[in-house]
Write a protein that holds these residues in place. Structure first.
Motif, PDB file in Angstrom:
ATOM      1  N   UNK A  87       0.832  -1.203   0.000  1.00 26.87           N
ATOM      2  CA  UNK A  87       0.000   0.000   0.000  1.00 26.87           C
ATOM      3  C   UNK A  87       0.869   1.257   0.000  1.00 26.87           C
ATOM      4  N   UNK A  88       1.943   1.235   0.764  1.00 21.00           N
ATOM      5  CA  UNK A  88       2.856   2.379   0.812  1.00 21.00           C
ATOM      6  C   UNK A  88       3.509   2.588  -0.551  1.00 21.00           C
ATOM      7  N   UNK A  89       3.934   1.513  -1.191  1.00 23.26           N
ATOM      8  CA  UNK A  89       4.536   1.630  -2.521  1.00 23.26           C
ATOM      9  C   UNK A  89       3.494   2.081  -3.548  1.00 23.26           C
ATOM     10  N   UNK A  90       2.282   1.593  -3.435  1.00 19.01           N
ATOM     11  CA  UNK A  90       1.225   2.023  -4.340  1.00 19.01           C
ATOM     12  C   UNK A  90       1.024   3.534  -4.246  1.00 19.01           C
ATOM     13  N   UNK A  91       0.986   4.040  -3.019  1.00 16.09           N
ATOM     14  CA  UNK A  91       0.798   5.480  -2.826  1.00 16.09           C
ATOM     15  C   UNK A  91       1.997   6.283  -3.328  1.00 16.09           C
ATOM     16  N   UNK A  92       3.145   5.614  -3.466  1.00 13.50           N
ATOM     17  CA  UNK A  92       4.347   6.274  -3.973  1.00 13.50           C
ATOM     18  C   UNK A  92       4.487   6.128  -5.485  1.00 13.50           C
ATOM     19  N   UNK A  93       3.460   5.566  -6.150  1.00 14.00           N
ATOM     20  CA  UNK A  93       3.473   5.504  -7.604  1.00 14.00           C
ATOM     21  C   UNK A  93       3.626   4.132  -8.213  1.00 14.00           C
ATOM     22  N   UNK A  94       3.712   3.093  -7.413  1.00 12.79           N
ATOM     23  CA  UNK A  94       3.854   1.731  -7.929  1.00 12.79           C
ATOM     24  C   UNK A  94       2.487   1.162  -8.323  1.00 12.79           C
ATOM     25  N   UNK A  95       2.475   0.352  -9.383  1.00 15.69           N
ATOM     26  CA  UNK A  95       1.338  -0.505  -9.688  1.00 15.69           C
ATOM     27  C   UNK A  95       1.620  -1.866  -9.060  1.00 15.69           C
ATOM     28  N   UNK A  96       0.694  -2.358  -8.266  1.00 14.75           N
ATOM     29  CA  UNK A  96       0.925  -3.610  -7.542  1.00 14.75           C
ATOM     30  C   UNK A  96      -0.076  -4.682  -7.976  1.00 14.75           C
ATOM     31  N   UNK A  97       0.412  -5.898  -8.130  1.00 17.32           N
ATOM     32  CA  UNK A  97      -0.443  -7.015  -8.502  1.00 17.32           C
ATOM     33  C   UNK A  97      -0.139  -8.234  -7.661  1.00 17.32           C
ATOM     34  N   UNK A  98      -1.091  -9.147  -7.610  1.00 17.25           N
ATOM     35  CA  UNK A  98      -0.940 -10.378  -6.831  1.00 17.25           C
ATOM     36  C   UNK A  98      -1.602 -11.530  -7.562  1.00 17.25           C
ATOM     37  N   UNK A  99      -0.981 -12.687  -7.486  1.00 23.21           N
ATOM     38  CA  UNK A  99      -1.605 -13.937  -7.913  1.00 23.21           C
ATOM     39  C   UNK A  99      -1.366 -14.977  -6.842  1.00 23.21           C
TER      40      UNK A  99
END
Length: 478
Positions: A87-99
């Motif tokens: 979540x912290x990385x997402x707020x810093x501009x990362x697109x995050x995915x999970x499988x």
């Protein structure tokens, strides 16, 4: 291309540290993970912060200890206000995915009718499959199989009732996880925005269900497989939990009951476990190949790890529980970033999985969250230092009414010794690892080792004090 590193975070489930070629296993075939270790850093002494899934995952995803996160056992829900590194990385501009698996909330068909409950976890793409069995309509792996005209099925293995043949390689959940990761990476080729992808493979977690093609090669040399690390009568000097689980995992006499299993059964289970590890390695190779093919390898941090280990019959117990033996808490951890982190770097320092979240934020140049309790691994990865921690700490609060009762327990381990304290007054463990690396002799009641016991109790008290939540922050002198 982004100036911040991408992160491919591969996490298996219940994989012990000694199940890879690069960790000294001569039987398995893990050339891709071994090559990853050659290209990066292999941590020889990495430890999880809980011996069961949810609290371990809650810990390394937040950089906080299980008792701090308040996700202390399977079947609990992580509180809404916890901050995940994704979540912290997402707020810093990362697109995050999970499988695959997340397991930060209760995951059982009786309470989880759709996908598992989520907090602000930062995952933009969420391909959820807690486990391969078709228990939920939202299990994307099951839907993937159905789209291929197939269903998840297992078949008995002749010669052992405790092992089954799982789906063929191309239909296995590990292959689905890798496929989703590759599709994500391909979609982000050439993009400016950095990404993180969590490939959370369920294997080699039980039930032991490798493809027939992978198990067959071990069955030809079954007699060469060593039996579990177990001495006759060993449970008598150990804990009440171990004596109970000796009759069957989790106190269930129908679930891998060591006391009823034959030498052949033990060897079959080990073979099946290794076959699943071989399958994982092939999928890791596919993901790394995709990074190279899409030109993203040089700007991607690759992490290979597991959430906790597996006893696999050692000490007369299968699976996991309130047990802190090395196969339960000592996990594989390999990290690579070409050109940035040292290659062929084997680090003997004691490290914890709770250290990963701060490592990712430092590598990405993102401000640390003040609630984090880990210690960044960056200086170990770059070779600036070889020192890190004096000891490692682990907790278990997994209780099953009527079986474990109040089985709360904590562990601290330094280079030479290990102590485990239970909240039941009759149980405790103390091991001299320097002279008893197999942890066969429990010194808890040995008067001649009272000084060692006191020293380790003091160390344990210090670590427990250090896990007190640093939040809320102190903002004034009074």
């Amino acid at each position: 291309m982004s100036t911040k590193p991408n992160i491919l975070w591969i996490c298996t489930d219940q994989q012990r540290f000694d199940s890879l070629g690069c960790y000294g296993n001569p039987y398995v075939s893990t050339p891709n993970i071994d090559r990853l270790a050659e290209r990066g850093t292999l941590f020889e002494n990495a430890f999880c912060q809980s011996s069961v899934c949810a609290p371990s995952r809650g810990s390394f995803l937040t950089g906080r200890y299980p008792r701090t996160v308040r996700l202390r056992k399977n079947g609990q829900n992580i509180p809404d206000d916890e901050r995940l590194v994704t979540s912290i990385l997402h707020d810093a501009g990362y697109t995050c995915g999970l499988a695959g698996k997340l397991h930060l909330s209760a995951c059982h068909p009786e309470v989880c009718h759709g996908t598992e409950r989520r907090i602000d976890d930062g995952y933009d793409m969420f391909h959820w499959s807690h486990h391969p069995k078709d228990d939920w309509p939202s299990n994307e792996y099951s839907n993937w199989l159905r789209a291929k005209g197939k269903t998840f099925e297992t078949r008995p293995v002749e010669g052992c009732e405790y092992v089954v043949y799982g789906p063929d390689v191309e239909d296995h959940q590990a292959a689905w996880c890798a496929e989703k990761a590759i599709q994500f990476m391909e979609a982000h080729t050439g993009k400016e925005q950095p990404w993180l992808f969590s490939a959370n493979i369920f294997a080699p977690h039980h039930p032991f269900d490798p493809p027939e093609s992978h198990l067959r090669k071990y069955l030809d040399k079954l007699d060469d497989i060593a039996l579990p690390n177990y001495a006759d009568g060993e449970p008598d000097s150990k804990t009440s939990y171990q004596r109970k689980d000796h009759q069957g995992a989790y106190g269930n006499p129908k679930l891998y009951p060591f006391v009823k299993m034959t030498d052949s059964d033990h060897r079959y289970l080990t073979a099946a476990y290794w076959a699943m590890v071989d399958l994982i390695d092939e999928q890791v190779g596919k993901m790394i190949d995709a990074l190279e093919r899409t030109g993203q390898l040089d700007n991607t941090i690759i992490v290979f790890m597991s959430d906790h280990g597996e006893l696999l019959g050692d000490h007369g117990v299968y699976l996991k529980g309130p047990h802190f033996y090395e196969p339960s808490v000592h996990v594989p951890l390999i990290v690579s970033w070409p050109g940035r982190f040292r290659e062929k770097n084997r680090v003997p320092a004691l490290v914890e999985l709770v250290d990963l979240a701060q490592t990712f934020l430092e590598a990405a140049g993102v401000e640390l969250y003040p609630g984090m309790q880990g210690k960044s691994l960056m200086k170990l990865l770059t070779g600036e230092t070889g020192e890190h921690r004096e000891d490692v700490y682990c907790e278990n609060y997994e209780t099953i009414p009527g079986k474990y009762n109040l089985g709360y327990s904590v562990m601290v381990r330094d280079r030479d010794s290990k102590i485990i304290l239970y909240n039941t007054r009759d149980d405790g463990e103390l091991y001299d690892l320097a002279n008893d690396p197999n942890e066969s002799v429990n010194l808890w009641h040995a008067a001649e080792h009272a000084a060692l016991k006191l020293r380790m109790m003091e160390r344990l008290c210090h670590r427990m004090a250090e896990t007190v939540d640093p939040l809320p922050e102190k903002v004034a002198p009074w």
